[in-house]
Scaffold this active site. Sequence first.
Site, PDB file in Angstrom:
ATOM      1  N   HIS A  29      28.313  46.167  36.414  1.00  0.00           N
ATOM      2  CA  HIS A  29      28.619  44.924  37.125  1.00  0.00           C
ATOM      3  C   HIS A  29      29.872  45.163  37.955  1.00  0.00           C
ATOM      4  O   HIS A  29      30.876  45.687  37.473  1.00  0.00           O
ATOM      5  CB  HIS A  29      28.821  43.794  36.104  1.00  0.00           C
ATOM      6  N   CYS A  37      27.237  36.692  35.011  1.00  0.00           N
ATOM      7  CA  CYS A  37      27.148  37.998  35.693  1.00  0.00           C
ATOM      8  C   CYS A  37      26.198  38.964  34.996  1.00  0.00           C
ATOM      9  O   CYS A  37      25.791  39.963  35.590  1.00  0.00           O
ATOM     10  CB  CYS A  37      28.540  38.620  35.788  1.00  0.00           C
ATOM     11  N   ASN A  51      32.989  40.558  43.820  1.00  0.00           N
ATOM     12  CA  ASN A  51      32.178  40.278  42.633  1.00  0.00           C
ATOM     13  C   ASN A  51      31.091  39.264  43.012  1.00  0.00           C
ATOM     14  O   ASN A  51      31.390  38.093  43.218  1.00  0.00           O
ATOM     15  CB  ASN A  51      33.083  39.722  41.531  1.00  0.00           C
TER      16      ASN A  51
HETATM   17  O1  UT7 Z   1      32.467  38.770  36.324  1.00  0.00           O
HETATM   18  C1  UT7 Z   1      33.617  38.651  35.556  1.00  0.00           C
HETATM   19  C2  UT7 Z   1      34.625  37.957  36.386  1.00  0.00           C
HETATM   20  N1  UT7 Z   1      35.986  38.128  36.015  1.00  0.00           N
HETATM   21  C3  UT7 Z   1      36.645  39.296  36.061  1.00  0.00           C
HETATM   22  O2  UT7 Z   1      36.140  40.346  36.329  1.00  0.00           O
HETATM   23  C4  UT7 Z   1      38.129  39.227  35.820  1.00  0.00           C
HETATM   24  C5  UT7 Z   1      38.657  40.412  35.089  1.00  0.00           C
HETATM   25  N2  UT7 Z   1      40.110  40.469  35.251  1.00  0.00           N
HETATM   26  C6  UT7 Z   1      40.675  41.048  36.327  1.00  0.00           C
HETATM   27  O3  UT7 Z   1      39.981  41.610  37.168  1.00  0.00           O
HETATM   28  C7  UT7 Z   1      42.179  41.026  36.421  1.00  0.00           C
HETATM   29  O4  UT7 Z   1      42.711  40.485  35.229  1.00  0.00           O
HETATM   30  C8  UT7 Z   1      42.680  40.195  37.637  1.00  0.00           C
HETATM   31  C9  UT7 Z   1      42.379  40.945  38.925  1.00  0.00           C
HETATM   32  C10 UT7 Z   1      42.042  38.821  37.667  1.00  0.00           C
HETATM   33  C11 UT7 Z   1      44.205  40.011  37.556  1.00  0.00           C
HETATM   34  O5  UT7 Z   1      44.836  41.275  37.495  1.00  0.00           O
HETATM   35  P1  UT7 Z   1      45.943  41.541  36.381  1.00  0.00           P
HETATM   36  O6  UT7 Z   1      46.475  42.883  36.614  1.00  0.00           O
HETATM   37  O7  UT7 Z   1      45.297  41.265  35.052  1.00  0.00           O
HETATM   38  O8  UT7 Z   1      47.051  40.474  36.732  1.00  0.00           O
HETATM   39  P2  UT7 Z   1      47.627  39.292  35.811  1.00  0.00           P
HETATM   40  O9  UT7 Z   1      46.631  38.212  35.634  1.00  0.00           O
HETATM   41  O10 UT7 Z   1      48.235  39.905  34.579  1.00  0.00           O
HETATM   42  O11 UT7 Z   1      48.792  38.743  36.752  1.00  0.00           O
HETATM   43  C12 UT7 Z   1      49.905  39.561  37.136  1.00  0.00           C
HETATM   44  C13 UT7 Z   1      50.715  38.801  38.162  1.00  0.00           C
HETATM   45  C14 UT7 Z   1      51.015  37.360  37.756  1.00  0.00           C
HETATM   46  O12 UT7 Z   1      52.301  37.035  38.206  1.00  0.00           O
HETATM   47  P3  UT7 Z   1      53.545  37.032  37.191  1.00  0.00           P
HETATM   48  O13 UT7 Z   1      53.181  36.021  36.134  1.00  0.00           O
HETATM   49  O14 UT7 Z   1      53.641  38.439  36.658  1.00  0.00           O
HETATM   50  O15 UT7 Z   1      54.683  36.649  38.061  1.00  0.00           O
HETATM   51  C15 UT7 Z   1      50.021  36.545  38.558  1.00  0.00           C
HETATM   52  O16 UT7 Z   1      50.441  35.242  38.816  1.00  0.00           O
HETATM   53  O17 UT7 Z   1      49.989  38.719  39.394  1.00  0.00           O
HETATM   54  C16 UT7 Z   1      49.931  37.352  39.830  1.00  0.00           C
HETATM   55  N3  UT7 Z   1      48.718  37.148  40.601  1.00  0.00           N
HETATM   56  C17 UT7 Z   1      48.632  37.383  41.914  1.00  0.00           C
HETATM   57  N4  UT7 Z   1      49.552  37.833  42.807  1.00  0.00           N
HETATM   58  C18 UT7 Z   1      49.150  37.989  44.082  1.00  0.00           C
HETATM   59  C19 UT7 Z   1      47.511  36.718  40.153  1.00  0.00           C
HETATM   60  N5  UT7 Z   1      46.641  36.658  41.173  1.00  0.00           N
HETATM   61  C20 UT7 Z   1      47.325  37.071  42.279  1.00  0.00           C
HETATM   62  C21 UT7 Z   1      46.960  37.252  43.621  1.00  0.00           C
HETATM   63  N6  UT7 Z   1      47.898  37.707  44.483  1.00  0.00           N
HETATM   64  N7  UT7 Z   1      45.715  36.996  44.074  1.00  0.00           N
END
Ligand code: UT7
Length: 338
Positions: free
Chosen positions: A255, A114, A285
């Site tokens: 980004h 990215c 993204n």
């Molecule tokens: O160019 C770089 C590319 N990458 C990025 O920019 C990623 C950067 N990170 C992020 O944007 C965030 O970390 C995410 C959007 C990917 C995730 O958000 P988060 O607030 O960090 O959530 P998390 O990974 O801590 O997950 C929280 C919960 C989990 O469930 P449990 O374990 O608490 O029961 C996940 O399984 O949310 C769950 N979860 C979802 N739920 C519904 C993860 N993805 C999803 C989803 N829909 N799509």
Amino acid sequence: MLIGARITGVGAGIPKSVVTNYDLEKLVDTSDEWIRSRTGIITRHIVQENESNAKLAIESAIDAIGYADVNPCDIDLIIVATSTPDNLYPSTACLVQGAIGASNAAAFDLEAACTGIIYALTVGHQFILTGTYKKVLVIGVDVHSRFLDWEDRNTCILFGDGAGALLLEQSPGDNEILSTYLRSDGSRGHLICIPNSNSSFPREGIDQPVAVKRFLKMNGRAIYEFAINAIPDALNEACQKANISVSDIDYLIPHQANQRIIDSVANKLKIESHKLISNVAEVGNTSAASIPLAIWQALKNNQIKTNSICALVGFGGGLTWGASIIKWTATDKRLNPI
Ligand code: UT7
């Protein structure tokens, strides 16, 4: 006389097909509410079967060349930043070169995920500063939809496809690319990666052939933490190199990964919301394309004005991060013919 460089053109290549959060609810266990509140993304554009990485890159190149009113034969170099090319070779840059009739141009791809467009801009800028080339087309393009596991809700909701191009031209006595700053940290490369299934295995005559498609894997939380530290680092360093302070910036064009990342960084750095450029809600993204696509969108919304000081800040796989401070003076020659 000092040889400088300026950006004279910007272009976009965006697939027509739109995928909404509601469409994703039918594929994985997610909801529009979760995606909006955690990422700010509402829609993303995804390539169809007859579209490709090169097709989007070519579209953005033609748009940028039209914006700057430049003859393709006068382009000296094409650099394409991509991590999702159609082929290992020919490069996307060569496919663009052939398609747009840039008959005198050298062409190559570079890969910095990215952050790729910041790397490409920096390399192109160097070729101009040394006097080697006068016109360099830099393109960021990615089609992550072809490398996503559409059963993995952690990743498939985040990415969209697209291409964004910037044309750099020599500008005697005036350097409008005020600074560039690049970093990398391969020791954390495993936090976001797409393994190459062909070269990882099998070894011919030794291993069993394995027809496994390798998808993007990501530790979202770790990348989030990385981003909210990398953006301020890159921004502060690039401002220092440009001899300005963060408060001198008219627009921050980060980004476009996640609206929460953008807002959190702006809050930390005390950057007012009217200075933030964001189109993550509409396109998701788009990886290497995201910064030029955000510029393109902001110009359409009359957000960036002549002489605006803009901070372009990238972060992503590698890990890589970097920034460039630019003064925007380009105008669309199709709207304002000389
Ligand atoms: O160019 C770089 C590319 N990458 C990025 O920019 C990623 C950067 N990170 C992020 O944007 C965030 O970390 C995410 C959007 C990917 C995730 O958000 P988060 O607030 O960090 O959530 P998390 O990974 O801590 O997950 C929280 C919960 C989990 O469930 P449990 O374990 O608490 O029961 C996940 O399984 O949310 C769950 N979860 C979802 N739920 C519904 C993860 N993805 C999803 C989803 N829909 N799509």
